[in-house]
Design an enzyme around this catalytic site. Sequence first.
Site, PDB file in Angstrom:
ATOM      1  N   HIS A  14      -2.112  -2.632  -9.400  1.00  0.00           N
ATOM      2  CA  HIS A  14      -3.449  -1.985  -8.623  1.00  0.00           C
ATOM      3  C   HIS A  14      -4.296  -2.826  -8.619  1.00  0.00           C
ATOM      4  O   HIS A  14      -4.594  -3.439  -9.388  1.00  0.00           O
ATOM      5  CB  HIS A  14      -3.680  -0.591  -9.165  1.00  0.00           C
ATOM      6  CG  HIS A  14      -4.115   0.292  -8.091  1.00  0.00           C
ATOM      7  ND1 HIS A  14      -5.509   0.170  -7.598  1.00  0.00           N
ATOM      8  CD2 HIS A  14      -3.916   1.203  -7.433  1.00  0.00           C
ATOM      9  CE1 HIS A  14      -5.945   1.045  -6.851  1.00  0.00           C
ATOM     10  NE2 HIS A  14      -4.974   1.715  -6.419  1.00  0.00           N
ATOM     11  N   HIS A  71       0.896  -1.184  -0.016  1.00  0.00           N
ATOM     12  CA  HIS A  71       0.046  -0.212  -0.129  1.00  0.00           C
ATOM     13  C   HIS A  71       0.757   1.283   0.063  1.00  0.00           C
ATOM     14  O   HIS A  71       1.585   1.424  -0.958  1.00  0.00           O
ATOM     15  CB  HIS A  71      -0.925  -0.017   1.339  1.00  0.00           C
ATOM     16  CG  HIS A  71      -2.136   0.667   1.250  1.00  0.00           C
ATOM     17  ND1 HIS A  71      -2.547   1.787   0.202  1.00  0.00           N
ATOM     18  CD2 HIS A  71      -3.139   0.833   2.226  1.00  0.00           C
ATOM     19  CE1 HIS A  71      -3.589   2.561   0.551  1.00  0.00           C
ATOM     20  NE2 HIS A  71      -3.931   2.076   1.806  1.00  0.00           N
ATOM     21  N   ASP A 112       2.433   5.550  -6.667  1.00  0.00           N
ATOM     22  CA  ASP A 112       3.738   5.644  -5.955  1.00  0.00           C
ATOM     23  C   ASP A 112       4.803   5.418  -6.672  1.00  0.00           C
ATOM     24  O   ASP A 112       5.907   5.679  -6.227  1.00  0.00           O
ATOM     25  CB  ASP A 112       3.812   4.285  -5.020  1.00  0.00           C
ATOM     26  CG  ASP A 112       2.913   4.633  -3.863  1.00  0.00           C
ATOM     27  OD1 ASP A 112       2.964   5.610  -3.227  1.00  0.00           O
ATOM     28  OD2 ASP A 112       2.203   3.408  -3.279  1.00  0.00           O
TER      29      ASP A 112
HETATM   30  N1  CMC Z   1       5.058  -6.320 -10.543  1.00  0.00           N
HETATM   31  C1  CMC Z   1       5.084  -7.729 -11.223  1.00  0.00           C
HETATM   32  N2  CMC Z   1       3.785  -8.343 -11.390  1.00  0.00           N
HETATM   33  C2  CMC Z   1       2.721  -7.943 -10.570  1.00  0.00           C
HETATM   34  C3  CMC Z   1       2.670  -6.906  -9.739  1.00  0.00           C
HETATM   35  C4  CMC Z   1       4.121  -6.059  -9.939  1.00  0.00           C
HETATM   36  N3  CMC Z   1       4.011  -4.843  -9.371  1.00  0.00           N
HETATM   37  N4  CMC Z   1       1.434  -6.384  -9.392  1.00  0.00           N
HETATM   38  C5  CMC Z   1       0.984  -7.500  -9.798  1.00  0.00           C
HETATM   39  N5  CMC Z   1       1.645  -8.247 -10.503  1.00  0.00           N
HETATM   40  C6  CMC Z   1       1.147  -9.581 -10.954  1.00  0.00           C
HETATM   41  C7  CMC Z   1       1.049 -10.621  -9.931  1.00  0.00           C
HETATM   42  O1  CMC Z   1       2.233 -11.297 -10.113  1.00  0.00           O
HETATM   43  C8  CMC Z   1       0.070 -11.459 -10.416  1.00  0.00           C
HETATM   44  O2  CMC Z   1       0.373 -12.385 -11.383  1.00  0.00           O
HETATM   45  P1  CMC Z   1      -0.231 -13.841 -11.570  1.00  0.00           P
HETATM   46  O3  CMC Z   1      -1.782 -13.523 -11.962  1.00  0.00           O
HETATM   47  O4  CMC Z   1       0.423 -14.496 -13.038  1.00  0.00           O
HETATM   48  O5  CMC Z   1       0.118 -14.643 -10.526  1.00  0.00           O
HETATM   49  C9  CMC Z   1      -1.112 -10.754 -10.870  1.00  0.00           C
HETATM   50  O6  CMC Z   1      -0.263  -9.480 -11.400  1.00  0.00           O
HETATM   51  C10 CMC Z   1      -2.068 -10.178 -10.168  1.00  0.00           C
HETATM   52  O7  CMC Z   1      -1.448  -9.923  -9.014  1.00  0.00           O
HETATM   53  P2  CMC Z   1      -2.165  -9.907  -7.662  1.00  0.00           P
HETATM   54  O8  CMC Z   1      -1.325  -9.807  -6.376  1.00  0.00           O
HETATM   55  O9  CMC Z   1      -3.410 -10.879  -7.707  1.00  0.00           O
HETATM   56  O10 CMC Z   1      -3.007  -8.480  -7.545  1.00  0.00           O
HETATM   57  P3  CMC Z   1      -3.501  -7.680  -6.470  1.00  0.00           P
HETATM   58  O11 CMC Z   1      -4.708  -6.751  -6.956  1.00  0.00           O
HETATM   59  O12 CMC Z   1      -3.612  -8.397  -5.241  1.00  0.00           O
HETATM   60  O13 CMC Z   1      -2.372  -6.571  -6.059  1.00  0.00           O
HETATM   61  C11 CMC Z   1      -0.955  -4.929  -5.542  1.00  0.00           C
HETATM   62  C12 CMC Z   1      -2.198  -5.299  -5.989  1.00  0.00           C
HETATM   63  C13 CMC Z   1      -0.887  -3.122  -5.340  1.00  0.00           C
HETATM   64  C14 CMC Z   1      -0.755  -5.252  -4.152  1.00  0.00           C
HETATM   65  C15 CMC Z   1       0.145  -5.267  -6.498  1.00  0.00           C
HETATM   66  O14 CMC Z   1       0.070  -5.149  -7.834  1.00  0.00           O
HETATM   67  C16 CMC Z   1       1.436  -4.882  -5.885  1.00  0.00           C
HETATM   68  O15 CMC Z   1       2.076  -5.861  -4.993  1.00  0.00           O
HETATM   69  N6  CMC Z   1       2.210  -4.105  -6.551  1.00  0.00           N
HETATM   70  C17 CMC Z   1       3.475  -3.470  -5.839  1.00  0.00           C
HETATM   71  C18 CMC Z   1       3.358  -2.869  -4.799  1.00  0.00           C
HETATM   72  C19 CMC Z   1       2.811  -1.362  -5.122  1.00  0.00           C
HETATM   73  O16 CMC Z   1       3.234  -0.553  -6.086  1.00  0.00           O
HETATM   74  N7  CMC Z   1       1.564  -0.921  -4.181  1.00  0.00           N
HETATM   75  C20 CMC Z   1       1.214   0.370  -4.255  1.00  0.00           C
HETATM   76  C21 CMC Z   1      -0.169   0.358  -4.680  1.00  0.00           C
HETATM   77  S1  CMC Z   1      -0.929   1.916  -5.275  1.00  0.00           S
HETATM   78  C22 CMC Z   1      -0.823   2.793  -3.900  1.00  0.00           C
HETATM   79  C23 CMC Z   1      -1.737   2.490  -2.882  1.00  0.00           C
HETATM   80  O17 CMC Z   1      -3.175   2.688  -3.037  1.00  0.00           O
HETATM   81  O18 CMC Z   1      -1.477   2.213  -1.850  1.00  0.00           O
END
Ligand code: CMC
Length: 379
Positions: free
Chosen positions: A262, A223, A315
Amino acid sequence: MTQEKVRLHRGLRDVYIDRTQSSFIDGKIGKLLYRGYNIDDLAENASFEETIYLLLYSKLPTQSELDAFDADLKANRALPEAIVEIIRLTKDAHPMDVLRTAISATAAYDPDVADNSHEANLRKGVRLTAMAPTIVAAHAQIRNGKDPVEPDLELNHAGNFLYMLFGERPDPRDAALIDKDFVLHAEHGVNASSFGARVAASTQADLHCAVTTGIAVLKGPAHGGAAEEVMKMALEIGNEENAGPYVRNLVEHGGRVMGFGHRVYRAVDPRSVHLRDDARELGERKGQPKWFSILQEVIEIMQPYSRRGICQNVDFFSGAIYYLLDIPDDLFISIFAMGRIPGWTVQVMEQFENNILLRPRLEYTGPMDLEYVKMGDRD
Ligand code: CMC
């Protein structure tokens, strides 16, 4: 005994838990509105003070309304001495832990603490928003062995934060960047920290509890912690040529590129567009264009992922802006928190207006009906 069949919604993905009039997100096209106003217009035209007013009072202020609101915010910047003492006692902790602790402790000095009426929440929201930068800056000074810098009532919210942080009046261009950063972070649907704040409010706990919860939830790297991680990544990459091998190696090993992805956006986060332009201009102004170039290169390399809806989020560029402003990296999340307090306040007020206890369920998958074994009979 059989258990009932349940449909799981892990992570509450795409589950609507209530209605809101505060913000609207269209994740498919990357659109964000606060109270109906497009974030692009607000980022370019509205001050943070104006944005807080819009969120709290559901309308853009007239000049006299804004002046009165600004005076109220300024009047609430100073901290009770006991809060400064708490910051001194916890000065070696992470700044987010200090902010969470100090914000929680301000409950002891707030005359409205137990009053959950709309009017009291407006007053408390203003106080918490006004005090947060003073707490963060006071901690930064104290851990460097200095005394906190008194707020400067001639400066706006963002400019005064930089002033208290560095002890000298900021370049107005730097203050304008932080002002816009606050605007962009002010509100964003029922994200994890706002959901946490709503859960606290749903039990009829007060705004201080809810904002403290919001700060706690924001801290994680999934987050609010991502901006700090993005800049660490840029520093590790070191130069544009290294971006490709670094990112490919990270992703091939199952790592996540921070500042990408996201839960709601499947397109570029509209907030990141404004921060991208700011990061580029600031990098050029400071004679350090390389960080922007590295980040742009990361975006290029991540192009195949953007087709899967994994694009840069808010971010991605904010960390570079803070870094170029010489803000220590462990303060990055606190800046996000300072901007988000109005959003948490609004969500809590909405929760109170039509309250329902937020209490989902878990499907039990452990063993059943085991026989209790007395202590002396256990192996
Ligand atoms: N880099 C590489 N792959 C990614 C990333 C990333 N940053 N984010 C998602 N994926 C892939 C993930 O590996 C998965 O692939 P697969 O389906 O092959 O297993 C797919 O995309 C879906 O990921 P998820 O974890 O199910 O998606 P989510 O909606 O649960 O996660 C998230 C959202 C923000 C936690 C995630 O994208 C992440 O960890 N991003 C990096 C951290 C980040 O930048 N966070 C800030 C978010 S925006 C500011 C805020 O509101 O806080």
